[in-house]
Design a protein around this motif. Structure first.
Motif, PDB file in Angstrom:
ATOM      1  N   ALA A 234     -19.490 -34.165 105.441  1.00 27.52           N
ATOM      2  CA  ALA A 234     -20.924 -34.466 105.434  1.00 27.52           C
ATOM      3  C   ALA A 234     -21.358 -35.103 106.756  1.00 27.52           C
ATOM      4  O   ALA A 234     -22.424 -34.781 107.300  1.00 27.52           O
ATOM      5  N   LEU A 235     -20.531 -35.989 107.274  1.00 27.94           N
ATOM      6  CA  LEU A 235     -20.839 -36.617 108.564  1.00 27.94           C
ATOM      7  C   LEU A 235     -20.834 -35.592 109.687  1.00 27.94           C
ATOM      8  O   LEU A 235     -21.695 -35.630 110.582  1.00 27.94           O
ATOM      9  N   MET A 236     -19.875 -34.671 109.635  1.00 29.32           N
ATOM     10  CA  MET A 236     -19.818 -33.619 110.659  1.00 29.32           C
ATOM     11  C   MET A 236     -21.075 -32.753 110.599  1.00 29.32           C
ATOM     12  O   MET A 236     -21.679 -32.428 111.634  1.00 29.32           O
ATOM     13  N   LYS A 237     -21.475 -32.422 109.379  1.00 35.61           N
ATOM     14  CA  LYS A 237     -22.667 -31.579 109.205  1.00 35.61           C
ATOM     15  C   LYS A 237     -23.910 -32.314 109.698  1.00 35.61           C
ATOM     16  O   LYS A 237     -24.797 -31.722 110.336  1.00 35.61           O
ATOM     17  N   GLU A 238     -23.950 -33.619 109.412  1.00 36.41           N
ATOM     18  CA  GLU A 238     -25.070 -34.439 109.873  1.00 36.41           C
ATOM     19  C   GLU A 238     -25.136 -34.454 111.404  1.00 36.41           C
ATOM     20  O   GLU A 238     -26.219 -34.512 111.992  1.00 36.41           O
ATOM     21  N   ALA A 239     -23.961 -34.388 112.034  1.00 37.39           N
ATOM     22  CA  ALA A 239     -23.896 -34.377 113.490  1.00 37.39           C
ATOM     23  C   ALA A 239     -24.128 -32.977 114.059  1.00 37.39           C
ATOM     24  O   ALA A 239     -24.179 -32.804 115.284  1.00 37.39           O
ATOM     25  N   GLY A 240     -24.247 -31.987 113.163  1.00 37.34           N
ATOM     26  CA  GLY A 240     -24.562 -30.628 113.606  1.00 37.34           C
ATOM     27  C   GLY A 240     -23.389 -29.696 113.713  1.00 37.34           C
ATOM     28  O   GLY A 240     -23.453 -28.664 114.388  1.00 37.34           O
TER      29      GLY A 240
ATOM     30  N   ASN B  31     -19.274 -35.159 125.782  1.00 34.08           N
ATOM     31  CA  ASN B  31     -19.177 -34.124 124.746  1.00 34.08           C
ATOM     32  C   ASN B  31     -19.520 -34.791 123.423  1.00 34.08           C
ATOM     33  O   ASN B  31     -19.530 -36.034 123.337  1.00 34.08           O
ATOM     34  N   PRO B  32     -19.838 -34.040 122.399  1.00 30.44           N
ATOM     35  CA  PRO B  32     -20.284 -34.660 121.135  1.00 30.44           C
ATOM     36  C   PRO B  32     -19.312 -35.677 120.552  1.00 30.44           C
ATOM     37  O   PRO B  32     -19.744 -36.676 119.965  1.00 30.44           O
ATOM     38  N   PHE B  33     -18.019 -35.466 120.709  1.00 26.05           N
ATOM     39  CA  PHE B  33     -17.061 -36.402 120.124  1.00 26.05           C
ATOM     40  C   PHE B  33     -17.126 -37.755 120.832  1.00 26.05           C
ATOM     41  O   PHE B  33     -17.016 -38.797 120.194  1.00 26.05           O
ATOM     42  N   GLY B  34     -17.314 -37.742 122.141  1.00 30.27           N
ATOM     43  CA  GLY B  34     -17.434 -38.991 122.876  1.00 30.27           C
ATOM     44  C   GLY B  34     -18.783 -39.645 122.723  1.00 30.27           C
ATOM     45  O   GLY B  34     -18.912 -40.863 122.859  1.00 30.27           O
TER      46      GLY B  34
ATOM     47  N   ARG C  23     -20.601 -40.457 114.674  1.00 29.82           N
ATOM     48  CA  ARG C  23     -20.433 -39.824 113.365  1.00 29.82           C
ATOM     49  C   ARG C  23     -19.219 -38.900 113.350  1.00 29.82           C
ATOM     50  O   ARG C  23     -18.508 -38.804 112.334  1.00 29.82           O
ATOM     51  N   LEU C  24     -18.956 -38.229 114.460  1.00 27.16           N
ATOM     52  CA  LEU C  24     -17.780 -37.361 114.524  1.00 27.16           C
ATOM     53  C   LEU C  24     -16.498 -38.187 114.513  1.00 27.16           C
ATOM     54  O   LEU C  24     -15.506 -37.807 113.878  1.00 27.16           O
ATOM     55  N   ARG C  25     -16.524 -39.305 115.187  1.00 25.29           N
ATOM     56  CA  ARG C  25     -15.342 -40.173 115.192  1.00 25.29           C
ATOM     57  C   ARG C  25     -15.117 -40.766 113.794  1.00 25.29           C
ATOM     58  O   ARG C  25     -13.975 -40.889 113.330  1.00 25.29           O
TER      59      ARG C  25
END
Length: 506
Positions: A341-347, A281-284, A288-290
């Motif tokens: 900003a990091l979350m947005k960068e990750a989509g 999943n995106p978090f794993g 950037r999400l972490r």
């Protein structure tokens, strides 16, 4: 008539007094634990509270002092060869396991080989450097290493050095933990899951005169308030991990004693980055999400809100007081805008995340504070509360997305990082794997130069600070509360409860 009655009563009391003295001499100690341990097999287990039980149940080859110096226990002395590839240990004579099996060099060989080769062993990475172990005499062993290992003695001061009966281990196999047989001052009597673990004094122990309790009962009571209430009511004689907000109350209570020691370990959030389908999943998969989650957390505020400032904010496997702490990677300040900003960068504008947490009030409150902070950056954290041993089982199985969990710490820095961060680490539940990190941490194990070792840990930390398979939160202070009648207790930075010379006041 009255004089005769009085004389008879006095005579009767004189006859009874030895019995009363015998009864008074019987001493049963009750210790409140924050969790129920997992399997009671030193090779398979991983819980902090399990190690507390082992301290009374299973002697090790070596132990530590409160100042973290390595000292003899079942090994009376040791020496290294000039090339650092052979460790020779002289063993204590006259020691027996609880089932009568003699402790000798052959028993040590069997234990080391069990740790190395048993399929279920979690100690493999801790004794990996031992290429072979042989009995060089009835009470002497030689361990031959594949490469110099600066961490080995510290490993042998913990579960990797705990000696179990080779007779019992061979008979029970992976089920050894159902009835553990070691050589410590107390032997196993019974265990009722989530209720109690009972040990009784081993009268043939080599140092039996230093232990003064006939029975020790460990009682898992996850609720810190209930645990303290049990101590105050007399149903417990001591407890571990007193909640920080209760420290002042215990200090001011004439019926109780307070003891503390800064820990060697940490608490954090372990993230599943490669352990089965739940890592997919995106978090794993996206660091950037972490990184965004870490930036949403104010560690200093967390320490103040939950622990009244008693603990230390942290972002590494070593506390800021440790010489191994990397001062070039300080605790990052909270930055919600950068997190967004990091979350947005990750989509993502927002992200749903499930974090499992132990079902005790302290850890629950920790995650509730993190939950509230992270929400401001767009993380929707749901908390999955469960019993601690179950939480660890779910981690091992990869049945989790993120998990609030800690580590009690080890004397050597390797014990706080290698087994969690190397590709084949024995407790790498995130299944993080980076060959460069492996190379650095493996090299740090072989060097005896502290400056060289620290440089390698710093380089590994620089990578890990970006990849974040674990988000470190804080370093706790071990706090014990004891009934005023207990004397002789010494607080150790490893958080263990050593009962040597501990007794009830006369």
């Amino acid at each position: 008539m009255h004089k005769l009655l009085l004389a008879a009563l006095l005579a009767g009391s004189a006859v009874a007094s030895p019995l009363l003295t015998q009864s008074a001499a019987a001493a049963d100690l009750r210790i409140g634990l924050q969790e129920d341990p997992d399997v009671l097999d030193p090779d398979q287990s991983r819980t902090f509270v399990g190690r507390i039980v082992y301290t009374s149940l299973c002697d090790k080859l070596v132990d530590i002092t409160p100042e973290l110096k390595i000292i003899p226990q079942l090994a009376t002395g040791w020496k290294w060869s000039a090339d650092g590839l052979t460790l020779t240990m002289d063993l204590r004579e006259g020691v027996t396991f609880h089932d009568g099996t003699p402790f000798n060099a052959e028993a040590v060989v069997a234990n080391i080989e069990r740790s190395k080769n048993m399929p279920e062993s979690r100690r493999k990475s801790e004794v990996k450097s031992i290429e072979s172990v042989t009995a060089s005499g009835p009470y002497q062993v030689e361990m031959t290493l594949a490469a110099p290992d600066a961490t080995l003695l510290a490993q042998l001061a913990d579960r990797a050095g705990m000696m179990v009966s080779p007779t019992a281990a061979a008979a029970a196999g992976a089920d050894f933990g159902n009835k553990p047989i070691c050589s410590g001052p107390f032997k196993f009597v019974e265990r009722i899951q989530q209720d109690r673990i009972v040990l009784e004094k081993f009268t043939d122990y080599w140092n039996a005169d230093a232990f003064h309790f006939d029975k020790v009962t460990f009682l898992p009571i996850p609720d810190t308030t209930v645990r303290l209430a049990n101590l105050r009511s007399g149903d417990l004689d001591m407890l571990e991990r007193l909640a920080a907000p209760d420290a002042a109350g215990v200090k001011s209570d004439a019926n109780l004693q307070y003891a503390e020691a800064v820990s060697l370990g940490y608490q954090g959030i372990t993230i599943n980055v490669g352990n089965g389908d739940r890592a997919k999943n995106p978090f794993g998969e996206d660091a950037r999400l972490r990184q965004a989650l870490e930036l949403s957390i104010d560690r200093e505020a967390l320490n103040q809100v939950v622990f009244e400032g008693v603990f230390a904010a942290g972002n590494q496997p070593f506390p800021p007081t440790s010489p191994w702490y990397d001062k070039d990677v300080p605790v990052p300040a909270r930055d919600v805008e950068k997190a967004k900003a990091l979350m947005k960068e990750a989509g993502f504008e927002s992200f749903d995340l499930e974090v499992q947490v132990a079902n005790n009030p302290v850890q629950t409150q920790v995650m509730q504070v993190v939950q509230a902070m992270a929400a401001e950056a767009g993380f929707n954290i749901s908390l999955k509360s469960m019993e601690f041993a179950t939480l660890l089982q779910e981690q091992t199985a990869g049945n989790y997305q993120a998990s609030q969990v800690g580590w009690s710490g080890r004397v050597d820095p390797d014990g706080n990082i290698h087994q969690f961060m190397t590709c084949k680490g024995g407790i790498n539940d995130s299944k993080y794997c980076n060959p460069e990190v492996d190379k650095l941490l493996d090299a740090a194990r072989t060097s005896t130069d502290e400056a060289d070792r620290k440089a390698k840990y710093d380089a590994a930390r620089e990578i890990l600070a970006k990849d974040l398979p674990i988000i470190y939160l804080y370093h706790q202070t071990w706090i014990w509360a004891l009934d005023e009648k207990v004397e002789g207790f010494v607080a150790y930075p490893d958080g263990m409860i050593r009962l040597e010379n501990v007794k009830f006041k006369s």
